[in-house]
Design a protein around this motif. Structure first.
Motif, PDB file in Angstrom:
ATOM      1  N   ALA A 151     105.630  36.340 106.336  1.00  0.00           N
ATOM      2  CA  ALA A 151     104.742  36.464 105.704  1.00  0.00           C
ATOM      3  C   ALA A 151     103.376  35.874 105.752  1.00  0.00           C
ATOM      4  O   ALA A 151     102.573  36.393 105.302  1.00  0.00           O
ATOM      5  CB  ALA A 151     105.302  34.790 104.676  1.00  0.00           C
ATOM      6  N   ARG A 152     103.343  35.529 107.087  1.00  0.00           N
ATOM      7  CA  ARG A 152     101.847  35.570 107.362  1.00  0.00           C
ATOM      8  C   ARG A 152     101.203  36.972 108.171  1.00  0.00           C
ATOM      9  O   ARG A 152     100.397  37.430 107.860  1.00  0.00           O
ATOM     10  CB  ARG A 152     101.828  34.021 109.080  1.00  0.00           C
ATOM     11  N   TYR A 153     102.365  37.822 108.643  1.00  0.00           N
ATOM     12  CA  TYR A 153     102.427  38.840 109.118  1.00  0.00           C
ATOM     13  C   TYR A 153     101.690  40.010 108.245  1.00  0.00           C
ATOM     14  O   TYR A 153     100.534  40.374 107.958  1.00  0.00           O
ATOM     15  CB  TYR A 153     103.219  39.143 109.949  1.00  0.00           C
ATOM     16  N   SER A 154     102.114  39.623 106.888  1.00  0.00           N
ATOM     17  CA  SER A 154     102.341  40.920 106.115  1.00  0.00           C
ATOM     18  C   SER A 154     101.691  40.232 104.917  1.00  0.00           C
ATOM     19  O   SER A 154     101.159  41.096 104.253  1.00  0.00           O
ATOM     20  CB  SER A 154     103.547  40.964 105.350  1.00  0.00           C
ATOM     21  N   SER A 155     100.802  39.770 104.871  1.00  0.00           N
ATOM     22  CA  SER A 155     100.346  38.131 103.868  1.00  0.00           C
ATOM     23  C   SER A 155     100.849  38.756 102.253  1.00  0.00           C
ATOM     24  O   SER A 155     100.236  39.179 100.439  1.00  0.00           O
ATOM     25  CB  SER A 155      98.785  38.632 103.680  1.00  0.00           C
ATOM     26  N   GLU A 156     102.629  38.565 102.525  1.00  0.00           N
ATOM     27  CA  GLU A 156     103.305  39.150 100.679  1.00  0.00           C
ATOM     28  C   GLU A 156     103.826  38.516 100.446  1.00  0.00           C
ATOM     29  O   GLU A 156     104.395  37.283 101.635  1.00  0.00           O
ATOM     30  CB  GLU A 156     103.386  40.742 100.327  1.00  0.00           C
ATOM     31  N   LEU A 157     105.137  38.390  99.978  1.00  0.00           N
ATOM     32  CA  LEU A 157     106.264  37.163  99.810  1.00  0.00           C
ATOM     33  C   LEU A 157     107.381  37.677 100.477  1.00  0.00           C
ATOM     34  O   LEU A 157     107.962  38.703 100.595  1.00  0.00           O
ATOM     35  CB  LEU A 157     106.720  37.328  97.939  1.00  0.00           C
ATOM     36  N   VAL A 158     107.712  36.948 100.876  1.00  0.00           N
ATOM     37  CA  VAL A 158     109.326  37.006 101.807  1.00  0.00           C
ATOM     38  C   VAL A 158     110.752  36.460 101.247  1.00  0.00           C
ATOM     39  O   VAL A 158     110.291  35.373 101.310  1.00  0.00           O
ATOM     40  CB  VAL A 158     108.993  36.946 103.721  1.00  0.00           C
ATOM     41  N   ARG A 159     111.661  37.151 100.934  1.00  0.00           N
ATOM     42  CA  ARG A 159     112.718  36.717 100.208  1.00  0.00           C
ATOM     43  C   ARG A 159     113.835  36.509 101.022  1.00  0.00           C
ATOM     44  O   ARG A 159     113.928  37.989 101.975  1.00  0.00           O
ATOM     45  CB  ARG A 159     112.715  36.887  99.241  1.00  0.00           C
TER      46      ARG A 159
END
Length: 266
Positions: free
Chosen positions: A92-100
């Motif tokens: 999530a930190r790497y992508s700056s998006e929601l990870v599920r």
């Protein structure tokens, strides 16, 4: 008789779980196929056990927090959340998006953990515990791509009617379009959905497998607004997504708990 009552009690709980604002007695009775008087006694018992509460003004029934709390305690006890969360947080930190992370539970995909990487702007942040639609999500395409086309169609049909009108503008409208997505997923090595599950939202997903690689245990995804999670960004994030999914695949806690719940592709 006892088994039939248990089936109806569980049916009532599942029904209320899908209707967070509550439902009236008659709707519940009709759905679980019980006389209104019997449904009233059943709900009274569930209320006594603190699984259900009745609104004193509207008379509608809804779930309390006891059942979700029970589920979260169960997941915490398996070690899955504790073991996987650092990896989800890193992605999530790497992508700056929601990870599920969704897990395979029989014929369903259930989202059990997430990490929100977006700190500003539009954020996609659904609650955990939901079931992934099988005809229009990157998570589902990734899982279904491991099955034959016939089995994939059977699984989608078993979930219920496809409802593209309530999804994004590019959601598949028929099985042929879904099968095309599965073919592209097999070729690409990971799932992708653009403006399918929801208008303006996109995602990519990769499989989490048992160490042998023969069984998919779960699906890891990155999701966000289509304007931000562009195809270029998907291509950029894919290697990190696949690497993180491989790390999750090596966690003993996941395989130990999830292997009996899953199903092997055939």
């Amino acid at each position: 008789m006892a088994a039939n009552l248990l089936t109806r009690a569980l049916g009532a709980l599942e029904l209320l779980a899908q209707n967070g604002r509550g439902l009236g007695l008659q709707v519940i009775a009709d759905t679980v196929d019980m006389p209104k008087s019997g449904a009233h006694r059943l709900l009274a018992e569930l209320t006594r056990l603190d699984y259900v509460v009745q609104d004193p003004d509207s008379g509608q029934y809804r779930l309390t927090g006891k059942l979700p709390s029970l589920g979260m305690r169960h997941l915490a006890g398996t070690g899955i959340i504790g073991a996987s969360q650092p990896l989800l947080d890193r992605l999530a930190r790497y992508s700056s998006e929601l990870v599920r992370l969704a897990v395979v539970d029989g014929d369903r995909l259930i989202f059990i953990a997430k990490s929100q990487g977006a700190r500003t702007g539009l954020r996609y942040d659904p609650e955990s515990g939901g079931e992934a639609p099988l005809f229009c999500t990157a998570t589902a395409f990734t899982w279904l791509s491991g099955f034959s086309d016939d089995e994939a169609i059977r699984l989608i049909a078993a979930q219920g009617a496809m409802d593209p009108e309530n999804r994004g503008p590019r959601a598949p409208c028929n099985f042929a379009q879904v099968l095309q997505q599965l073919s592209e997923t097999r070729e690409r090595g990971y799932g992708r959905a653009i403006d399918m599950s929801s208008p303006g939202m996109s995602a990519i997903a990769a499989a989490v497998t048992a160490e042998s690689g023969s069984q998919v245990l779960g699906i890891l995804s990155i999701g966000g607004p289509t304007a931000r999670l562009t195809e270029d960004k998907m291509n950029e994030f894919a290697p990190e997504l696949l690497e993180t999914a491989a790390e999750l695949s090596s966690l003993p806690a996941l395989e130990r708990y999830l292997s009996p719940l899953g199903r092997c592709a055939r």
